[in-house]
Enzyme design. Structure first.
Site, PDB file in Angstrom:
ATOM      1  CG  ASN A  42       2.373  37.587 -21.432  1.00  0.00           C
ATOM      2  OD1 ASN A  42       2.181  38.074 -20.168  1.00  0.00           O
ATOM      3  ND2 ASN A  42       1.720  37.639 -22.170  1.00  0.00           N
ATOM      4  CD  GLU A  44      -0.848  38.612 -25.513  1.00  0.00           C
ATOM      5  OE1 GLU A  44      -2.242  38.892 -26.129  1.00  0.00           O
ATOM      6  OE2 GLU A  44      -0.716  37.059 -24.958  1.00  0.00           O
ATOM      7  CB  CYS A  53       7.366  35.741 -23.506  1.00  0.00           C
ATOM      8  SG  CYS A  53       7.403  34.563 -25.041  1.00  0.00           S
ATOM      9  CD  GLU A  55       8.702  33.664 -19.686  1.00  0.00           C
ATOM     10  OE1 GLU A  55       8.355  34.155 -20.386  1.00  0.00           O
ATOM     11  OE2 GLU A  55       9.112  31.813 -20.021  1.00  0.00           O
ATOM     12  CB  CYS A  90       8.621  29.665 -25.099  1.00  0.00           C
ATOM     13  SG  CYS A  90       9.226  31.622 -26.048  1.00  0.00           S
ATOM     14  CB  CYS A  93      11.758  32.366 -22.717  1.00  0.00           C
ATOM     15  SG  CYS A  93      10.735  33.427 -23.338  1.00  0.00           S
TER      16      CYS A  93
END
Ligand code: THU
Length: 134
Positions: A42, A44, A53, A55, A90, A93
């Protein structure tokens, strides 16, 4: 590659997580049908919403290198310094997975010591995908 090794690859990917805001570090290891493994973490952002993210980082790396078909992904995560027993992808994703993966795509969740193996169709039933646009 066996699933335990794939989870270990996800742990390696997590080392590069950039998480100055949440301090929640996630790693992913995605297997292309070519056999190549794509790592993702990830990333940010101070504006929060541009955060990507782990993924999706792995998927976008792979697609940008010409791979569009996938067999499995392992995902690990947790607060800095610890690994949670299970971090599930999530919704955003999962929708990215729906673009490139069949229902039998494998998602491995957990830790190298204890992981579970899931079919994508169980994590996102009734998905909306390019088939709906045909
Ligand atoms: N995160 C992921 O990388 N993957 C997920 O499936 C869940 C959430 C990241 C996004 C953000 O950087 C941090 O975890 C906290 O939400």
């Amino acid at each position: 590659m066996d699933y335990k090794s794939l989870v270990e690859e996800a742990v390696k990917a997590r080392e590069f997580a950039y998480t100055p805001y949440s301090h929640f570090r996630v790693g992913a290891a995605l297997v292309g049908k070519s056999g190549k493994i794509y790592h993702g973490c990830n990333v940010e952002n101070a504006a929060y919403t541009p955060t990507n993210c782990a993924e999706r980082t792995a998927f976008f790396k792979a697609v940008s290198e010409g791979e569009r078909e996938f067999s499995a992904i392992a995902i690990v995560g947790g607060k800095e310094g610890e690994l949670s027993p299970l971090v599930a992808p999530c919704g955003v994703c999962r929708q990215v997975m729906a673009e490139f993966c069949d229902g039998d795509f494998i998602i491995v969740l957990g830790t190298p010591e204890k992981y579970s193996v899931h079919k994508f169709s169980d994590l996102l039933p009734y998905s909306f995908s390019k088939k709906n646009l045909d």
